[in-house]
Design a protein around this motif. Structure first.
Motif, PDB file in Angstrom:
ATOM      1  N   ARG A   1       0.748  -1.125  -0.097  1.00 28.57           N
ATOM      2  CA  ARG A   1      -0.105   0.087   0.025  1.00 28.57           C
ATOM      3  C   ARG A   1       0.782   1.244   0.121  1.00 28.57           C
ATOM      4  NH1 ARG A   1      -5.118   1.885   0.919  1.00 28.57           N
ATOM      5  NH2 ARG A   1      -5.852  -0.326   0.987  1.00 28.57           N
ATOM      6  N   THR A   2       0.411   2.224  -1.014  1.00 36.05           N
ATOM      7  CA  THR A   2       1.268   3.305  -0.813  1.00 36.05           C
ATOM      8  C   THR A   2       0.466   4.668  -0.551  1.00 36.05           C
ATOM      9  OG1 THR A   2       0.556   3.735  -3.261  1.00 36.05           O
ATOM     10  CG2 THR A   2       2.874   2.556  -3.012  1.00 36.05           C
ATOM     11  N   THR A   3      -0.702   4.403  -0.555  1.00 39.74           N
ATOM     12  CA  THR A   3      -1.643   5.682   0.106  1.00 39.74           C
ATOM     13  C   THR A   3      -2.826   5.028   1.190  1.00 39.74           C
ATOM     14  OG1 THR A   3      -3.200   5.269  -1.709  1.00 39.74           O
ATOM     15  CG2 THR A   3      -1.433   6.925  -1.938  1.00 39.74           C
ATOM     16  N   PHE A   4      -3.152   5.836   2.047  1.00 37.27           N
ATOM     17  CA  PHE A   4      -3.954   5.552   3.237  1.00 37.27           C
ATOM     18  C   PHE A   4      -5.388   5.977   2.596  1.00 37.27           C
ATOM     19  CE2 PHE A   4      -0.007   4.868   5.284  1.00 37.27           C
ATOM     20  CZ  PHE A   4      -0.291   3.687   6.196  1.00 37.27           C
ATOM     21  N   THR A   5      -6.502   5.303   2.793  1.00 34.57           N
ATOM     22  CA  THR A   5      -7.895   5.450   2.411  1.00 34.57           C
ATOM     23  C   THR A   5      -8.583   6.035   4.019  1.00 34.57           C
ATOM     24  OG1 THR A   5      -8.830   3.393   2.399  1.00 34.57           O
ATOM     25  CG2 THR A   5      -7.872   4.572   0.362  1.00 34.57           C
ATOM     26  N   VAL A   6      -8.028   5.427   4.998  1.00 37.00           N
ATOM     27  CA  VAL A   6      -8.832   5.767   6.419  1.00 37.00           C
ATOM     28  C   VAL A   6      -9.136   7.258   6.524  1.00 37.00           C
ATOM     29  CG1 VAL A   6      -6.624   5.671   7.677  1.00 37.00           C
ATOM     30  CG2 VAL A   6      -8.984   5.468   8.898  1.00 37.00           C
ATOM     31  N   PRO A   7     -10.069   7.676   6.767  1.00 39.34           N
ATOM     32  CA  PRO A   7     -10.385   9.210   6.901  1.00 39.34           C
ATOM     33  C   PRO A   7      -9.609   9.866   8.175  1.00 39.34           C
ATOM     34  CG  PRO A   7     -12.170   8.280   7.612  1.00 39.34           C
ATOM     35  CD  PRO A   7     -11.468   7.055   6.720  1.00 39.34           C
ATOM     36  N   VAL A   8      -9.172  11.083   7.880  1.00 45.06           N
ATOM     37  CA  VAL A   8      -8.415  11.819   9.195  1.00 45.06           C
ATOM     38  C   VAL A   8      -9.116  12.778   9.779  1.00 45.06           C
ATOM     39  CG1 VAL A   8      -6.328  10.843   8.714  1.00 45.06           C
ATOM     40  CG2 VAL A   8      -7.020  12.979   7.802  1.00 45.06           C
ATOM     41  N   ALA A   9      -9.069  12.913  10.942  1.00 46.93           N
ATOM     42  CA  ALA A   9      -9.870  14.406  11.684  1.00 46.93           C
ATOM     43  C   ALA A   9      -8.795  15.210  12.182  1.00 46.93           C
ATOM     44  CB  ALA A   9     -10.731  13.880  12.717  1.00 46.93           C
ATOM     45  N   LEU A  10      -8.347  16.145  11.317  1.00 45.74           N
ATOM     46  CA  LEU A  10      -7.165  17.002  11.723  1.00 45.74           C
ATOM     47  C   LEU A  10      -7.616  18.070  12.629  1.00 45.74           C
ATOM     48  CD1 LEU A  10      -5.549  17.098   8.061  1.00 45.74           C
ATOM     49  CD2 LEU A  10      -4.902  15.705  10.293  1.00 45.74           C
ATOM     50  N   GLU A  11      -7.400  17.974  14.061  1.00 41.83           N
ATOM     51  CA  GLU A  11      -7.949  19.164  14.679  1.00 41.83           C
ATOM     52  C   GLU A  11      -6.565  20.160  15.376  1.00 41.83           C
ATOM     53  OE1 GLU A  11     -10.724  20.589  16.327  1.00 41.83           O
ATOM     54  OE2 GLU A  11     -11.912  19.293  15.000  1.00 41.83           O
ATOM     55  N   GLY A  12      -6.540  21.192  14.966  1.00 39.36           N
ATOM     56  CA  GLY A  12      -5.332  22.066  15.425  1.00 39.36           C
ATOM     57  C   GLY A  12      -5.793  23.518  14.949  1.00 39.36           C
ATOM     58  N   THR A  13      -4.751  24.425  14.765  1.00 45.99           N
ATOM     59  CA  THR A  13      -4.634  25.598  14.415  1.00 45.99           C
ATOM     60  C   THR A  13      -4.899  25.611  13.021  1.00 45.99           C
ATOM     61  OG1 THR A  13      -2.404  26.233  14.242  1.00 45.99           O
ATOM     62  CG2 THR A  13      -3.303  26.453  16.433  1.00 45.99           C
ATOM     63  N   PRO A  14      -5.430  26.848  12.187  1.00 41.88           N
ATOM     64  CA  PRO A  14      -5.331  26.723  10.648  1.00 41.88           C
ATOM     65  C   PRO A  14      -4.142  26.453  10.283  1.00 41.88           C
ATOM     66  CG  PRO A  14      -7.179  28.415  11.681  1.00 41.88           C
ATOM     67  CD  PRO A  14      -6.131  28.166  12.960  1.00 41.88           C
ATOM     68  N   PHE A  15      -3.009  27.033  10.813  1.00 42.08           N
ATOM     69  CA  PHE A  15      -1.755  26.886  10.319  1.00 42.08           C
ATOM     70  C   PHE A  15      -1.210  25.553  10.416  1.00 42.08           C
ATOM     71  CE2 PHE A  15       2.802  26.928  10.651  1.00 42.08           C
ATOM     72  CZ  PHE A  15       3.231  27.432   9.375  1.00 42.08           C
TER      73      PHE A  15
ATOM     74  N   VAL B   1      -3.410  22.993  10.419  1.00 40.67           N
ATOM     75  CA  VAL B   1      -4.063  21.962   9.659  1.00 40.67           C
ATOM     76  C   VAL B   1      -3.474  22.221   8.269  1.00 40.67           C
ATOM     77  CG1 VAL B   1      -6.400  21.840   8.692  1.00 40.67           C
ATOM     78  CG2 VAL B   1      -5.893  21.879  11.025  1.00 40.67           C
ATOM     79  N   THR B   2      -3.122  23.419   7.739  1.00 46.03           N
ATOM     80  CA  THR B   2      -2.338  23.578   6.496  1.00 46.03           C
ATOM     81  C   THR B   2      -1.148  22.807   6.414  1.00 46.03           C
ATOM     82  OG1 THR B   2      -3.486  25.764   6.161  1.00 46.03           O
ATOM     83  CG2 THR B   2      -1.487  25.280   4.788  1.00 46.03           C
ATOM     84  N   VAL B   3      -0.276  22.716   7.285  1.00 46.84           N
ATOM     85  CA  VAL B   3       0.823  21.984   7.132  1.00 46.84           C
ATOM     86  C   VAL B   3       0.560  20.353   7.050  1.00 46.84           C
ATOM     87  CG1 VAL B   3       3.069  21.185   8.221  1.00 46.84           C
ATOM     88  CG2 VAL B   3       2.223  23.804   8.203  1.00 46.84           C
ATOM     89  N   TRP B   4      -0.310  20.018   7.888  1.00 45.51           N
ATOM     90  CA  TRP B   4      -0.520  18.499   7.976  1.00 45.51           C
ATOM     91  C   TRP B   4      -1.322  17.988   6.609  1.00 45.51           C
ATOM     92  CZ3 TRP B   4      -3.275  19.216  13.321  1.00 45.51           C
ATOM     93  CH2 TRP B   4      -2.282  19.376  14.317  1.00 45.51           C
ATOM     94  N   GLN B   5      -2.007  18.937   5.844  1.00 43.53           N
ATOM     95  CA  GLN B   5      -2.629  18.569   4.714  1.00 43.53           C
ATOM     96  C   GLN B   5      -1.752  18.530   3.522  1.00 43.53           C
ATOM     97  OE1 GLN B   5      -5.859  21.916   4.451  1.00 43.53           O
ATOM     98  NE2 GLN B   5      -7.237  20.382   5.308  1.00 43.53           N
ATOM     99  N   GLU B   6      -0.591  19.502   3.737  1.00 42.36           N
ATOM    100  CA  GLU B   6       0.272  19.476   2.703  1.00 42.36           C
ATOM    101  C   GLU B   6       1.273  18.080   2.847  1.00 42.36           C
ATOM    102  OE1 GLU B   6       1.790  20.454  -0.745  1.00 42.36           O
ATOM    103  OE2 GLU B   6       0.208  21.822   0.359  1.00 42.36           O
ATOM    104  N   LEU B   7       1.430  17.869   4.148  1.00 45.83           N
ATOM    105  CA  LEU B   7       2.181  16.470   4.323  1.00 45.83           C
ATOM    106  C   LEU B   7       1.572  15.401   3.609  1.00 45.83           C
ATOM    107  CD1 LEU B   7       2.970  16.767   8.138  1.00 45.83           C
ATOM    108  CD2 LEU B   7       4.708  17.185   6.323  1.00 45.83           C
ATOM    109  N   GLN B   8       0.207  15.441   3.489  1.00 46.56           N
ATOM    110  CA  GLN B   8      -0.320  14.225   2.991  1.00 46.56           C
ATOM    111  C   GLN B   8      -0.357  14.290   1.314  1.00 46.56           C
ATOM    112  OE1 GLN B   8      -4.353  15.003   5.206  1.00 46.56           O
ATOM    113  NE2 GLN B   8      -4.322  13.138   4.974  1.00 46.56           N
ATOM    114  N   ARG B   9       0.238  15.254   1.020  1.00 47.90           N
ATOM    115  CA  ARG B   9       0.494  15.529  -0.490  1.00 47.90           C
ATOM    116  C   ARG B   9       1.771  15.019  -0.908  1.00 47.90           C
ATOM    117  NH1 ARG B   9      -2.278  20.725   0.581  1.00 47.90           N
ATOM    118  NH2 ARG B   9      -4.412  20.275   0.036  1.00 47.90           N
ATOM    119  N   ILE B  10       2.754  14.853   0.032  1.00 46.63           N
ATOM    120  CA  ILE B  10       3.996  14.371  -0.514  1.00 46.63           C
ATOM    121  C   ILE B  10       3.890  12.992  -0.853  1.00 46.63           C
ATOM    122  CG2 ILE B  10       6.267  13.581   0.510  1.00 46.63           C
ATOM    123  CD1 ILE B  10       5.851  15.885   2.490  1.00 46.63           C
TER     124      ILE B  10
END
Length: 355
Positions: free
Chosen positions: A256-270, A272-281
């Motif tokens: 497996r190279t990608t995960f499909t389990v949904p994630v609940a990103l709870e944090g500051t807007p900044f 969350v932006t960083v964590w979402q970008e991590l998922q694009r690597i």
């Protein structure tokens, strides 16, 4: 930037780590001593001569080479499995439907309450007594939501009175039993992986925690989750956690190279932006902190990006391990550099070193 380097440590690096007794390398390689026929963890206090030492990337390789495990550092104990006494203790609690263990139970198991308290505090963020109470209340919680009579639920779980049950329930969930149908909670489970025992947490929106049980930040993550989601943490199963276990197994098998389990990103807007970008690597790739800052449109915020990366509570699925130093160095990782090396090597080659 695509990875072109192997993240398996060199002979020199392994020698240096062993003679420094660097525990951060435990699990990354094993040290065998020809004159004694034993093999150890890198952190073992033994100090053989360099010419008598050889290194293996897996426990299996050391055993097949004819070495036996060191009785001092116990390298054969898998990082991915809870001790047998913990499994026996959990089974006993489940067999008694969450009822308190008697002194005879403790004596028969050969375990002291203090030992259990420490282990559950370190791995679940709660004492053993709290774990048992949470298990009972979690079952009661589910039964109430399914419409079972409150009186039946109260006495079925070992409470002598409604007032005692109500007090315990309100302390755990923050609301009385009558409001259970609208109350949320964070489900947590321990999961065995080749890199050690991890604790995963989920709410209905998705996965909200995936961290190594020996990580120093685990207790802080628990506290943050309780605050962010305004919910109790309960050691129970959840569909998202079932899905995660399947996908983690496929990931570590190189399937497996990608995960499909949904994630609940709870944090500051900044954050969350960083964590979402991590998922694009992409799987099999790494980027530096400055590139990550540029990707989110804040090229001068490298330190803030690094801090957000370090506060990621969902390891592996939100792949903060794919961010490295500009010079190609691994830099910090909450789970230890040895785990970061192995994750990158897995993604580079499709298998963990030594498999």
């Amino acid at each position: 930037m695509q990875m072109t380097l192997s993240f398996v440590p060199s002979q020199t690096e392994m020698e240096t780590a062993f003679y420094r007794k660097d525990g951060s390398y435990d699990g990354l390689f094993f040290v065998a001593v020809r004159t004694t026929g034993i093999f150890c963890r890198p952190s073992c206090s033994s100090c053989p001569k360099r010419e008598n030492v050889e290194f293996f990337l897996s426990l299996r390789e050391a055993v097949l080479a004819g070495y036996r495990p060191c009785k001092r550092c116990r390298p054969e104990i898998s990082l991915g499995q809870p001790p047998p006494w913990v499994s026996q203790l959990m089974e006993r609690v489940e067999a008694r439907s969450g009822q308190k263990l008697s002194s005879d139970d403790w004596q028969e198991l050969g375990i002291t309450p203090e030992r259990a308290r420490r282990w559950f505090q370190d791995h679940y963020g709660m004492t053993f007594v709290d774990w048992c109470r949470s298990r009972r209340l979690a079952r009661a919680f589910a039964q109430i939501r399914e419409g079972e009579p409150l009186d039946d639920v109260v006495f079925a779980h070992g409470y002598d009175s409604y007032s005692g049950f109500r007090e315990a329930f309100a302390k755990t969930f923050g609301v009385p039993p009558g409001q259970a149908k609208t109350q949320r909670y964070i489900a947590v489970e321990l999961i065995e992986t080749p890199l050690g025992l991890v604790v995963a947490g989920a709410v209905d929106e998705g996965l909200c925690l995936l961290d190594y049980c020996d990580c120093r930040s685990l207790e802080r993550h628990y506290a943050t989750l309780r605050q962010r989601f305004d919910s109790a943490v309960l050691p129970v199963s959840h569909p998202h956690l079932d899905r995660l276990k399947t996908e983690l197994g496929e990931y570590f098998a190189g399937e497996r190279t990608t995960f499909t389990v949904p994630v609940a990103l709870e944090g500051t807007p900044f954050q969350v932006t960083v964590w979402q970008e991590l998922q694009r690597i992409p799987h099999g790739a790494t980027i530096a902190y400055d590139e990550l800052a540029q990707r989110i449109g804040q090229p001068t915020a490298m330190r803030a990006v690094a801090r957000a990366n370090g506060t990621n509570r969902i390891s592996i699925v939100v792949p903060c391990h794919r961010v490295i130093g500009k010079d190609g160095s691994l830099t910090g990782y909450g789970g230890g550099l040895w785990r970061k090396r192995l994750l990158l090597e897995l993604e580079r080659t499709g298998q963990l070193p030594g498999n």
